[in-house]
Design a protein around this motif. Sequence first.
Motif, mmCIF file in Angstrom:
data_model
loop_
_atom_site.group_PDB
_atom_site.id
_atom_site.type_symbol
_atom_site.label_atom_id
_atom_site.label_comp_id
_atom_site.label_asym_id
_atom_site.label_seq_id
_atom_site.Cartn_x
_atom_site.Cartn_y
_atom_site.Cartn_z
ATOM 1 N N LEU A 77 5.746 -25.845 -18.253
ATOM 2 C CA LEU A 77 5.593 -26.097 -16.817
ATOM 3 C C LEU A 77 5.674 -24.814 -15.991
ATOM 4 O O LEU A 77 6.187 -24.807 -14.880
ATOM 5 N N CYS A 78 5.153 -23.727 -16.558
ATOM 6 C CA CYS A 78 5.278 -22.440 -15.857
ATOM 7 C C CYS A 78 4.298 -22.325 -14.697
ATOM 8 O O CYS A 78 4.446 -21.486 -13.829
ATOM 9 N N GLY A 79 3.258 -23.172 -14.699
ATOM 10 C CA GLY A 79 2.353 -23.185 -13.542
ATOM 11 C C GLY A 79 1.162 -22.248 -13.650
ATOM 12 O O GLY A 79 0.298 -22.238 -12.771
ATOM 13 N N ALA B 216 -4.804 -20.825 -12.602
ATOM 14 C CA ALA B 216 -6.065 -20.414 -13.215
ATOM 15 C C ALA B 216 -7.173 -21.437 -12.998
ATOM 16 O O ALA B 216 -8.356 -21.093 -13.067
ATOM 17 N N CYS B 217 -6.819 -22.686 -12.737
ATOM 18 C CA CYS B 217 -7.827 -23.751 -12.698
ATOM 19 C C CYS B 217 -8.810 -23.558 -11.540
ATOM 20 O O CYS B 217 -8.414 -23.519 -10.385
ATOM 21 N N PRO B 218 -10.118 -23.465 -11.846
ATOM 22 C CA PRO B 218 -11.100 -23.223 -10.786
ATOM 23 C C PRO B 218 -11.244 -24.394 -9.821
ATOM 24 O O PRO B 218 -11.726 -24.207 -8.710
ATOM 25 N N VAL B 219 -10.844 -25.607 -10.250
ATOM 26 C CA VAL B 219 -10.932 -26.739 -9.325
ATOM 27 C C VAL B 219 -9.536 -27.223 -8.920
ATOM 28 O O VAL B 219 -9.360 -28.347 -8.451
ATOM 29 N N LYS B 220 -8.563 -26.335 -9.083
ATOM 30 C CA LYS B 220 -7.203 -26.551 -8.578
ATOM 31 C C LYS B 220 -6.551 -27.846 -9.057
ATOM 32 O O LYS B 220 -5.931 -28.563 -8.255
ATOM 33 N N ILE B 221 -6.692 -28.167 -10.333
ATOM 34 C CA ILE B 221 -5.988 -29.336 -10.861
ATOM 35 C C ILE B 221 -4.517 -28.958 -11.034
ATOM 36 O O ILE B 221 -4.205 -27.956 -11.678
ATOM 37 N N ASP B 222 -3.638 -29.755 -10.440
ATOM 38 C CA ASP B 222 -2.204 -29.461 -10.501
ATOM 39 C C ASP B 222 -1.661 -29.974 -11.846
ATOM 40 O O ASP B 222 -0.980 -30.997 -11.917
ATOM 41 N N PRO C 70 0.726 -28.929 -13.966
ATOM 42 C CA PRO C 70 2.167 -29.141 -14.170
ATOM 43 C C PRO C 70 2.669 -30.449 -13.580
ATOM 44 O O PRO C 70 3.429 -31.174 -14.225
ATOM 45 N N SER C 71 2.220 -30.786 -12.357
ATOM 46 C CA SER C 71 2.683 -32.039 -11.757
ATOM 47 C C SER C 71 2.178 -33.246 -12.535
ATOM 48 O O SER C 71 2.878 -34.244 -12.667
ATOM 49 N N LEU C 72 0.955 -33.145 -13.049
ATOM 50 C CA LEU C 72 0.416 -34.252 -13.837
ATOM 51 C C LEU C 72 1.216 -34.428 -15.122
ATOM 52 O O LEU C 72 1.469 -35.549 -15.566
ATOM 53 N N LEU C 73 1.630 -33.310 -15.720
ATOM 54 C CA LEU C 73 2.434 -33.389 -16.949
ATOM 55 C C LEU C 73 3.773 -34.065 -16.672
ATOM 56 O O LEU C 73 4.236 -34.900 -17.450
ATOM 57 N N VAL C 74 4.369 -33.690 -15.539
ATOM 58 C CA VAL C 74 5.658 -34.286 -15.182
ATOM 59 C C VAL C 74 5.493 -35.796 -14.968
ATOM 60 O O VAL C 74 6.300 -36.604 -15.434
ATOM 61 N N GLU C 75 4.405 -36.182 -14.289
ATOM 62 C CA GLU C 75 4.149 -37.594 -14.048
ATOM 63 C C GLU C 75 3.951 -38.340 -15.371
ATOM 64 O O GLU C 75 4.462 -39.446 -15.562
ATOM 65 N N LEU C 76 3.227 -37.717 -16.305
ATOM 66 C CA LEU C 76 3.019 -38.360 -17.604
ATOM 67 C C LEU C 76 4.332 -38.493 -18.371
ATOM 68 O O LEU C 76 4.560 -39.474 -19.067
ATOM 69 N N ARG C 77 5.202 -37.486 -18.244
ATOM 70 C CA ARG C 77 6.517 -37.575 -18.903
ATOM 71 C C ARG C 77 7.278 -38.772 -18.333
ATOM 72 O O ARG C 77 7.897 -39.533 -19.064
ATOM 73 N N HIS C 78 7.164 -38.910 -17.006
ATOM 74 C CA HIS C 78 7.841 -40.032 -16.350
ATOM 75 C C HIS C 78 7.282 -41.360 -16.876
ATOM 76 O O HIS C 78 8.032 -42.246 -17.271
ATOM 77 N N GLN C 79 5.941 -41.443 -16.913
ATOM 78 C CA GLN C 79 5.315 -42.677 -17.404
ATOM 79 C C GLN C 79 5.746 -42.961 -18.836
ATOM 80 O O GLN C 79 5.995 -44.103 -19.206
ATOM 81 N N HIS C 80 5.820 -41.904 -19.626
ATOM 82 C CA HIS C 80 6.194 -42.094 -21.022
ATOM 83 C C HIS C 80 7.607 -42.629 -21.164
ATOM 84 O O HIS C 80 7.867 -43.567 -21.911
ATOM 85 N N THR C 81 8.537 -42.053 -20.394
ATOM 86 C CA THR C 81 9.920 -42.523 -20.506
ATOM 87 C C THR C 81 10.046 -43.939 -19.964
ATOM 88 O O THR C 81 10.836 -44.725 -20.445
ATOM 89 N N GLU C 82 9.229 -44.266 -18.950
ATOM 90 C CA GLU C 82 9.247 -45.631 -18.425
ATOM 91 C C GLU C 82 8.748 -46.639 -19.467
ATOM 92 O O GLU C 82 9.265 -47.734 -19.588
ATOM 93 N N GLN C 83 7.687 -46.231 -20.211
ATOM 94 C CA GLN C 83 7.067 -47.133 -21.174
ATOM 95 C C GLN C 83 7.904 -47.306 -22.426
ATOM 96 O O GLN C 83 8.047 -48.391 -22.958
#
Lengths: 212, 523
Positions: free
Chosen positions: B396-398, B403-409, B411-424
């Motif tokens: 999650l160093c960012g 570097a992403c040319p279309v500014k996909i965030d 790190p935040s998506l990874l955190v959200e997926l971690r959350h979804q995973h722990t919820e599931q």
Amino acid sequence: MTATARETVLRRVQDALTRSDRPEVTVPRAYRTGRALPDGERLALFVDRLVDYKAQVRTCTAGTTATVITEALRAHGARRIGVPPGLDPAWLAGWDGEVRTDSPDIPAPRLDVLDGVVTASAVSCAETGTIFLDGAAADQGRRALTLVPDLHVCVVDLSSVRTGVPEAVAQLRPERPTTLISGPSATSDIELERVEGVHGPRTLEVVIRTDV
Amino acid sequence: MSTATGPSARGTFLGMPAVPPRSPYGTGHLRGERTFPRAAHDELGNEQLRRNLGKATHSIRAKRLDVTGELPDWEALRDAGSAIKTDTMNRLPELLEELERKVTEHGGTVHWARDGIEANEIVTRLVRRTGSDEVLKVKSMATQEIGLNEHLESQGITALETDLAELIVQLADDRPSHILVPAIHRNRDEIREIFLRQIPGVDPALAATPAELAAAARAYLREKFMTAKVAVSGANFGIAETGTLSVVESEGNGRMCLTLPETLITVMGIEKVLPRFQDLEVFLQLLPRSSTGERMNPYTSLWTGVTPGDGPQDFHLVLLDNGRTAALADTIGREALNCIRCSACLNVCPVYERTGGHAYGSTYPGPIGAVLTPQLAGMHAAKDDPNSSLPYASSLCGACFDACPVKIDIPSLLVELRHQHTEQSGTTAEKLAMKAAATVMKQPKLFTAAQRAAGLGRVVAGRSGTFSHLPPPFRGWSDSRDTPAPPKQSFRSWFASADGAAAMRAAAQDGARHTDDDSQEAQ
């Protein structure tokens, strides 16, 4: 009747979008457009970028075009060349080798016997060193012609060279098959070492006509 | 709005749109066989892989910084690229229909595929119709994702990859390890061996230099290009407004496949559509510079349907879902569909740099792969699903976001997926820990108490001030690194102490001496 794949996918897309907000988006186009550099600067930039891509560059005037094209062909030992049907015959006035005029009935493998090809170009982008070929234009020919032979001598009028990508893209005819060329064919797939010439022409000679 | 029916309707109520299904479990290449930590553990032992990857990622990274740095409007281009993709996702249904209409108007045929299985069947049927049992391929992430080559093979059709790196990978019966340079894990001697073994009639005196090896591939593929009846490609962009498709490449193998055969079949993920032809002015700047660090890649082909007398006279476009609508249904996951597959995030990722692409087990490796793969194929409820481990394959160093040319965030998506995973997932230690952390952080008194308790950890840590072995579930972490003990005192307790009060007073007076305007506030 079961839904077709088309109906199903389109319904899924609709459903997916309905499940969450779709905030209005206005595309900010604050990047540079409409740039126009004076001839000298545009030429210098274009040549710098072409050379960086390992293209070979010659400049000429309308009056010396034929001489310079012949020089470019001779420099690579070409004897038999192909040309699109609409190429200005005056450009080959100084050429004493064999010339074959291309047509759609010639099977692509037969293009393999050509040592090189001479074509015009539609538009170029100085900042990236890119030449745009319009496959439907009579002086640029079908796409296979500039792909199969190993040498491509491409004539560019300085007046058709635009400064940046937006200015060049604006000149295109979208429905026509278009090929963007930036230097000769290249690969960096083996240990990231650049090698010129894999499947496209190994040599790109750009002849820039500075007064046209 | 449709009423939910069928298996995907579980958990929904009447009137609420159905959650679109993920890529079918057990198909294609969107799931590895082992979890990321297990696979990474083995890959970390491969010194050559790390050396090659390190060289490649650092070199492309430096080139990318050079050529993005020379554009004063780079950030404006990124903003435009990001907004165009968001706009695209918002209007996906109408844009897909527009693309279909335009391609059809220009003599092409459009097919729709719900998933990889269906796309594979469509392509097989179209290839069979040509009477050929051999098909040329332009490198394509989408066809790799759905396992098209393997499917064709099972149907008695040989699919031949024509991109040099893909050819090397295919001849070695290997898997790609990088989106852009798939054979980066191989060196020249290995490639020479592979060619000698697999390409009929190769000169045994073949030198192990990139130029000689490329020439051998050229000679081998030349004959194939000249005689091929049918080719399969992917697409970097599909323009709704005009029906124009585009392939961006370097070697000319793309041009060969797109122009010489009689039949061309293009498989494109539905997210690759762009609204207007003008949008190319943005993406033709963003993609090459982000991807190979070049101002422009050597060749880009643009074609619209069929052109009489030029190129394939039979053109088919297969529009692929395969979990993309499932990603689209997730407000956060939708952002991952903006990806233009440039691989810039791979080259800056400290985790990818050390493990390489194979550890991710998916066609899409690296930071974006860790987001996109679970979005497309899901994190299966079964324990130890490799895809469940992907959101954790990041520090999650960012750097990927920058570097992403279309500014996909990412790190935040990874955190959200971690959350979804722990919820599931069931009652795991991790889930308990997350819950405990959430409860504690919500209540200041508990938070203070917890920080005090953490301070006690110092006693256990001993004089070195580090833990070298932690109890489960933290053992995975402590096996490969020492963990610093928590600080003696929390910031809050320090702030409340006499020491803290004195230090703050001193700092305030110091500040007052430097800034007159602030003097009153500081007193």
